[in-house]
Design an enzyme around this catalytic site. Structure first.
Site, PDB file in Angstrom:
ATOM      1  N   HIS A   1       1.709  12.462   8.592  1.00 24.46           N
ATOM      2  CA  HIS A   1       2.924  13.032   9.178  1.00 24.46           C
ATOM      3  C   HIS A   1       4.125  12.111   8.934  1.00 24.46           C
ATOM      4  CE1 HIS A   1       5.295  15.429  11.963  1.00 24.46           C
ATOM      5  NE2 HIS A   1       5.668  14.314  12.569  1.00 24.46           N
TER       6      HIS A   1
ATOM      7  N   GLU B   1      -1.500  17.400   5.745  1.00 21.71           N
ATOM      8  CA  GLU B   1      -1.196  17.157   7.156  1.00 21.71           C
ATOM      9  C   GLU B   1      -1.631  18.348   8.013  1.00 21.71           C
ATOM     10  OE1 GLU B   1       2.818  17.703   7.961  1.00 21.71           O
ATOM     11  OE2 GLU B   1       2.843  16.615   9.866  1.00 21.71           O
TER      12      GLU B   1
ATOM     13  N   ASN C   1     -18.280  -6.341 -11.643  1.00 19.50           N
ATOM     14  CA  ASN C   1     -19.473  -6.879 -12.287  1.00 19.50           C
ATOM     15  C   ASN C   1     -20.689  -6.783 -11.384  1.00 19.50           C
ATOM     16  OD1 ASN C   1     -18.491  -7.481 -14.767  1.00 19.50           O
ATOM     17  ND2 ASN C   1     -18.174  -9.652 -14.401  1.00 19.50           N
TER      18      ASN C   1
END
Length: 690
Positions: A46, A68, A427
């Site tokens: 909002h 929203e 990794n």
């Protein structure tokens, strides 16, 4: 404050909000019924939408609107959280970040349209087919600083039609002044049999948001106002937040539809939730009082905390902090010069002043540096999204665990730490953690774990990245290193040196190159980045159980404690945090014992480097020199200098473009007498000698 400055502030706040939003979405994924998290997501969306529209980011407002709305439905129990909803919400965060970087970017990319379509369908939103010109006018109106909302009540005389005036046209004209909601009221409509066709019984209420004034509105009714009942009431001037919206009762009282006394009487008749529970015998009064006390206590503490935080926190641009640190650095240099002059003059009064100035400067330095310290938790939290997305892409189940997020470190270090950590975590995900099937077959839980830990250790911060994966295959690493000619075919290395081979440029044991890794360009970059921060990196690994990589980093990069030494008449500085000890060195004695550059220190063999030779210093070396022993990658190495002056508050200055190619000097510092001391990059020298 200019519009650009407003936009800059919005971008900063939106960036922080996106980080919180992403964190809330990831937590919501594990607890989809947590309404507090849903409320946090809704509030963030909002705010981003509302502020975005206000500061010219209509593209963001358009994207966020449907999202929203969907979370508002979740908040009201009309929609459930689903995985696709969270996936699209996280993707929307990425797009919003791109839009913050490029305000001209439209919300019409295929992914943006896919997101809007998903949430529109989920929220049952009909996409308005607004014409571009209308939308442009609406946006222009919303940007106005004089925006106000009025309630216009227009009750025309019943014979207005007989005078040739159509009241509907007046209402439409009012609506054209801005954004309007019109309702026709029939309160005074007589029974059908009493109606006269030429009379007007309807009156109108127009809620108008406009940048026009009350007089502009009244001007429309200038020819009928005297005979009409016209009221123009200001109901909102956009000076408060959304939490200050009037309640229905307040609006009705303001309009005169109900009296204040009647409203209060009605409110008193309404039973509270707790009273209903007591009446139905579901709880006792004591239980209700206890719950009310708890609620009151929590609310009061929250309010007090909010007030304290609002008062005690000030947002300051980082550039101003950097400038402040520069000034403190200059002050430290001047203070050192003052102290030196005081000693030379042997003036007792001046010495007292110099000591007092030194105390104040040190306090100022410590306080200034503490302002730049940030909790590393904000950096750690960004990696939850990385682990989530990448593990899903690779078909693995991995959870990221964070410890020590409250550990503080200089903001400059944090800013430069992000990329190395990303490499290391990627990794771990790609090479370390096995697939669920492999883990189960190895007797492990299907879900793997990567743990990030931060702790203080003296003047340094230790950051550990550990996983419970398959560990590093030493034989495979050694075989690859031999094949690439990095080590000889017959070389037998201890575990530590084998693990360090993965930092060699271009080194990779991966059989194939994927989008995640395999090109061997990650770990050597990680090492260079960590060493550029004057940090060290250490690896331990047990095959089948996992790998731990430990980064040791300085708390700050701006002002450090250094060891001032002399080589060939020139001052040099070695970072004090790396120094283990200093011992006397007799060159003649060591030259006669053997030709090798090693020395025994308490039954330990320590190799050493003549910095005089390395820097090609002129003149003869003194008979008695000093060895400064430091620790690099777990090994003790000595650096021979002519003499040691002592510790020194080192304000680090860059060398400038003319000296950018000098690799073994990482910076410079100005001494109290105005001379320059060069900061030795011991890591570079160690690497070259090795």
């Amino acid at each position: 404050m200019s519009a650009d400055v407003h936009q800059e502030v919005f971008i900063q706040e939106a960036t922080e909000l996106l980080q919180e939003l992403e964190q809330s979405l990831l937590e919501l994924e594990d607890d989809t019924l947590n309404m507090d998290l849903v409320a946090r997501v809704f509030r963030a969306m909002h705010t981003i939408k509302g502020s975005g529209a206000m500061f010219g980011f209509e593209n963001i407002a358009a994207l966020v609107h449907s999202i929203e709305t969907a979370y508002d439905l979740v908040r009201n129990g009309k929609l459930d959280i689903t995985k696709p909803m969270l996936d699209y919400s996280l993707k929307s965060c990425d797009i919003i970040r791109e839009m913050l970087g490029d305000p001209s970017m439209k919300a019409d990319s295929p992914l943006a349209m896919e997101i809007v379509a998903f949430f529109s369908e989920a929220g049952g939103i009909k996409q308005p087919q607004q014409k571009p010109k209308e939308k442009e006018q609406e946006n222009k109106l919303l940007k106005s600083s004089n925006l106000k909302t009025y309630r216009v009540t227009f009750r025309a005389p019943q014979d207005i039609l007989l005078s040739g005036i159509n009241p509907e046209l007046l209402v439409k004209e009012v609506a054209e002044l801005g954004e309007a909601s019109i309702s026709a009221q029939t309160t005074y409509m007589p029974e059908l049999g009493e109606m006269e066709a030429e009379k007007c019984y309807t009156f109108w209420e127009i809620i108008l948001t406009t940048d026009k004034t009350e007089n502009d509105i009244r001007d429309i009714f200038i020819f009928v106002e005297d005979d009409s009942d016209l009221k123009v009431t200001l109901i909102d001037d956009f000076t408060g937040g959304s939490e200050n919206l009037k309640k229905i009762g307040e609006i009705l009282v303001e309009k005169g539809d109900i009296s204040q006394d009647a409203l209060m009487g009605l409110m008193q008749e309404r039973k509270m939730f707790g009273e209903i529970l007591i009446e139905k015998g579901l709880i006792t009064k004591e239980a209700l009082d206890s719950a009310l006390n708890e609620q009151l206590h929590v609310r009061q503490i929250r309010d007090q905390k909010a007030v304290v935080e609002n008062i005690s926190s000030v947002r300051v641009p980082s550039e101003k902090l950097d400038f402040l640190v520069d000034l403190v650095g200059e002050l430290v240099t001047v203070q050192a010069r003052l102290g030196q002059i005081a000693v030379q003059e042997n003036n007792q009064e001046m010495l007292k002043v110099a000591e007092e100035v030194e105390r104040l400067v040190w306090e100022l330095r410590d306080n200034t540096m503490s302002i730049r310290m940030l909790e590393i938790g904000s950096t750690f939290s960004k990696f939850k999204r990385l682990v989530r997305d990448l593990s899903a892409e690779l078909g693995k189940e991995i959870e990221l665990i964070v410890h020590g997020g409250e550990t503080e470190i200089d903001k400059t270090v944090i800013e430069k730490l992000g990329d190395p950590l990303v490499h290391l975590i990627r990794n771990s995900i790609d090479h370390g953690i096995e697939t669920p099937q492999e883990r189960v077959a190895a007797g492990k839980p299907a879900k793997g774990h990567i743990t990030l830990t931060a702790t203080h250790s003296g003047g340094s911060v230790l950051i550990e990245i550990s996983d419970d994966g398959k560990g590093i295959n030493k034989e495979a690493v050694l075989k690859k290193a031999r094949a690439n000619g990095i080590v000889s075919e017959t070389a037998e290395l201890p575990d530590k040196e084998v693990f360090e081979l993965i930092f060699a440029s271009g080194f990779s044991t991966a059989e194939t190159i994927s989008s995640v890794s395999g090109r061997g360009v990650g770990m050597d970059v990680v090492r260079r980045n960590i060493e550029s921060l004057r940090g060290t990196i250490d690896i331990t690994s047990t095959q089948g159980k996992g790998t731990t990589i430990t980064l040791k980093l300085p708390l700050t990069l701006a002002i450090i404690d250094g060891l001032l030494v002399v080589i060939g008449g020139q001052f040099y500085i070695i970072p004090l945090s790396l120094v283990n000890e200093c011992i006397e060195f007799n060159a003649a004695k060591n030259r006669s014992s053997s030709g090798r550059r090693i020395i025994m220190v308490r039954n330990e063999i320590v190799p050493y480097v003549f910095l005089r030779d390395f820097f090609q210093a002129e003149g003869e070396a003194p008979e008695i020199q000093q060895i400064v022993i430091i620790e690099i990658d777990g090994r003790r190495v000595g650096f021979v200098v002519d003499s040691v002056v002592g510790d020194h508050q080192t304000v680090i200055k860059s060398l400038g473009k003319a000296f950018k190619d000098i690799e073994c000097i990482s910076g410079a510092s100005v001494l109290g007498d105005g001379s320059v001391a060069l900061i030795v990059d011991v890591f570079k020298i160690y690497t070259e000698i090795e």
